[in-house]
Write an enzyme that holds these catalytic residues in place. Structure first.
Site, PDB file in Angstrom:
ATOM      1  N   HIS A 103      -8.225   3.821   6.183  1.00 48.31           N
ATOM      2  CA  HIS A 103      -7.532   3.231   4.961  1.00 48.31           C
ATOM      3  C   HIS A 103      -6.778   4.446   4.406  1.00 48.31           C
ATOM      4  CE1 HIS A 103      -5.839   0.725   1.767  1.00 48.31           C
ATOM      5  NE2 HIS A 103      -6.463   1.629   0.776  1.00 48.31           N
ATOM      6  N   TYR A 126      -8.487 -11.045   2.231  1.00 47.09           N
ATOM      7  CA  TYR A 126      -9.854 -10.489   2.817  1.00 47.09           C
ATOM      8  C   TYR A 126     -10.763 -10.030   1.440  1.00 47.09           C
ATOM      9  CZ  TYR A 126      -7.502  -6.098   2.115  1.00 47.09           C
ATOM     10  OH  TYR A 126      -7.023  -4.938   1.509  1.00 47.09           O
ATOM     11  N   GLU A 127     -10.037 -10.076   0.377  1.00 48.92           N
ATOM     12  CA  GLU A 127     -10.866  -9.948  -0.953  1.00 48.92           C
ATOM     13  C   GLU A 127     -11.866 -10.928  -1.260  1.00 48.92           C
ATOM     14  OE1 GLU A 127      -8.808  -7.161  -4.019  1.00 48.92           O
ATOM     15  OE2 GLU A 127      -7.107  -7.848  -2.882  1.00 48.92           O
ATOM     16  N   HIS A 152      -3.857  -0.069  -5.224  1.00 48.54           N
ATOM     17  CA  HIS A 152      -3.335  -1.286  -5.711  1.00 48.54           C
ATOM     18  C   HIS A 152      -3.668  -1.542  -7.026  1.00 48.54           C
ATOM     19  CE1 HIS A 152      -1.720  -3.404  -1.877  1.00 48.54           C
ATOM     20  NE2 HIS A 152      -2.781  -2.657  -1.266  1.00 48.54           N
ATOM     21  N   HIS A 189      -5.322  -9.626  -1.663  1.00 44.08           N
ATOM     22  CA  HIS A 189      -5.351 -10.031  -0.312  1.00 44.08           C
ATOM     23  C   HIS A 189      -6.259 -11.158  -0.071  1.00 44.08           C
ATOM     24  CE1 HIS A 189      -4.016  -5.795  -0.615  1.00 44.08           C
ATOM     25  NE2 HIS A 189      -3.346  -6.110   0.240  1.00 44.08           N
ATOM     26  N   SER A 208       0.842  -1.211  -0.087  1.00 45.47           N
ATOM     27  CA  SER A 208       0.079   0.028  -0.032  1.00 45.47           C
ATOM     28  C   SER A 208       0.946   1.172  -0.090  1.00 45.47           C
ATOM     29  CB  SER A 208      -0.866   0.137   1.272  1.00 45.47           C
ATOM     30  OG  SER A 208      -1.896  -0.725   1.187  1.00 45.47           O
ATOM     31  N   MET A 251      -2.035  -7.163   6.891  1.00 45.66           N
ATOM     32  CA  MET A 251      -3.253  -8.314   6.212  1.00 45.66           C
ATOM     33  C   MET A 251      -2.674  -8.774   5.143  1.00 45.66           C
ATOM     34  SD  MET A 251      -6.489  -5.626   6.605  1.00 45.66           S
ATOM     35  CE  MET A 251      -6.740  -4.820   8.045  1.00 45.66           C
ATOM     36  N   SER A 252      -1.330  -9.013   4.832  1.00 43.75           N
ATOM     37  CA  SER A 252      -0.725  -9.383   3.712  1.00 43.75           C
ATOM     38  C   SER A 252       0.525 -10.179   3.910  1.00 43.75           C
ATOM     39  CB  SER A 252      -0.557  -8.412   2.649  1.00 43.75           C
ATOM     40  OG  SER A 252       0.695  -7.310   3.117  1.00 43.75           O
ATOM     41  N   ASN A 296       0.837   3.644  10.949  1.00 45.48           N
ATOM     42  CA  ASN A 296       0.241   3.926  11.816  1.00 45.48           C
ATOM     43  C   ASN A 296       0.585   3.127  13.349  1.00 45.48           C
ATOM     44  OD1 ASN A 296      -1.525   1.745  10.191  1.00 45.48           O
ATOM     45  ND2 ASN A 296      -2.442   1.390  12.361  1.00 45.48           N
ATOM     46  N   ALA A 311       2.336  -2.191   4.394  1.00 42.36           N
ATOM     47  CA  ALA A 311       1.865  -1.204   5.252  1.00 42.36           C
ATOM     48  C   ALA A 311       1.340  -2.173   6.400  1.00 42.36           C
ATOM     49  CB  ALA A 311       1.078  -0.405   4.671  1.00 42.36           C
TER      50      ALA A 311
END
Ligand code: HPA
Length: 274
Positions: free
Chosen positions: A247, A85-86, A61, A83, A30, A211-212, A235, A113
């Site tokens: 995001h 989560y997609e 992306h 990802h 990201s 998440m990746s 963050n 990220a």
């Protein structure tokens, strides 16, 4: 069709359109897409032109394979990652990584990220991934094993390659960056974690959360590709930071901090130059 046939089809399409693929690859996380602006003699192939590649639905992306030179080093970039989560299967998530392996990639730098959990971390820090905690509940090696790709039960003891980590640390020192080191926890997402989950992850040894990366690292290591990982701490994780996570905030912070990460990555890639 078997997975190795699908990989061969994609590899042939890439080689027909792009010629030979460099042996060093970078997956851009990201907001780190700006690395490609520092590349010369670039050639780009949209994922939509490669059989079996799926396109990411996430803002920030882009989906294309980009080859070119950064300083003297020829690299291939995956600009845009898929990802879990997609809703894609773990095998779809790692398909592009596997195809790069089939194209002759020997070294893969995975970038992402991440939220900072380690209390000494600050937004804008860069962390070398030393190890991971796979809390995604998924593993790209589930299902029948294709022995031509790698072993059924691969050892992950040195998944983030020690020699590459040494080079990352040298590059940090060369570019004057204070490189953090830590364990990356991979969550399924897409919701950010709760403060209680972050306290749990902290107790279990996580320094950063995202998440990746973990699916690709496992699949690449399975195929014998040497893997390095870098997290840009965009963050502080939930409960550590008092502000709500979004995001947009993560993408903006990544863009701001990506300059020093690009300097680090450029120096690192220079050390891999044969
Ligand atoms: N949690 C999970 N993924 C992330 C975060 C986070 O705080 N920041 C960037 N990616």
């Amino acid at each position: 069709m078997s997975i190795s046939n699908e990989i061969t089809l994609a590899k042939e399409a890439i080689q027909e359109k792009m010629g030979e693929i460099p042996s060093i690859a970078v997956t851009l996380g990201s907001g780190l897409g700006a690395l490609t602006e520092h590349m010369e003699d670039t050639r780009e192939l949209p994922y939509s032109d490669i059989p079996g590649f799926v396109q990411s639905s996430v803002a920030g992306h882009l989906g294309s394979l980009i080859t070119g030179r950064i300083d003297e080093t020829e690299i291939v970039c995956l600009s845009g990652r898929i990802h879990l989560y997609e809703g894609y299967s773990p095998q779809q998530v790692v398909f592009a990584t596997r195809v790069l392996g089939a194209c002759g990639v020997k070294t893969l730098l995975l970038t992402n990220a991440a939220g900072g959990i380690n209390p000494s971390f600050r937004a804008g820090d860069v962390m070398e991934i030393v190890d991971h905690l796979n809390f995604s509940g998924k593993n790209p090696l589930t299902g029948p094993n294709d022995d031509t790709l790698g072993p059924r039960f691969p050892d992950l003891g040195n998944i983030y390659n020690g020699n590459l980590r040494e080079k990352l640390r040298q590059s940090a020192s060369d570019t004057g960056l204070q490189l953090r080191s830590g364990v990356y926890a991979c969550m399924l997402g897409p919701s950010y974690e709760t403060p209680a989950e972050i306290r749990m992850l902290a107790r279990l040894g996580a320094d950063a959360v995202g998440m990746s990366t973990v699916p690709e690292a496992i699949a690449a290591h399975h195929m014998g590709i040497e893997v390095a990982g870098l997290s840009l701490i965009t963050n502080l994780a939930a409960g550590i930071s008092s502000t709500a996570l979004s995001h947009e905030e993560v993408t903006l912070a990544a863009r701001d901090a990506s300059r020093k990460m690009i300097a680090l990555v450029t120096s690192f890639l220079g050390k891999l130059h044969p």
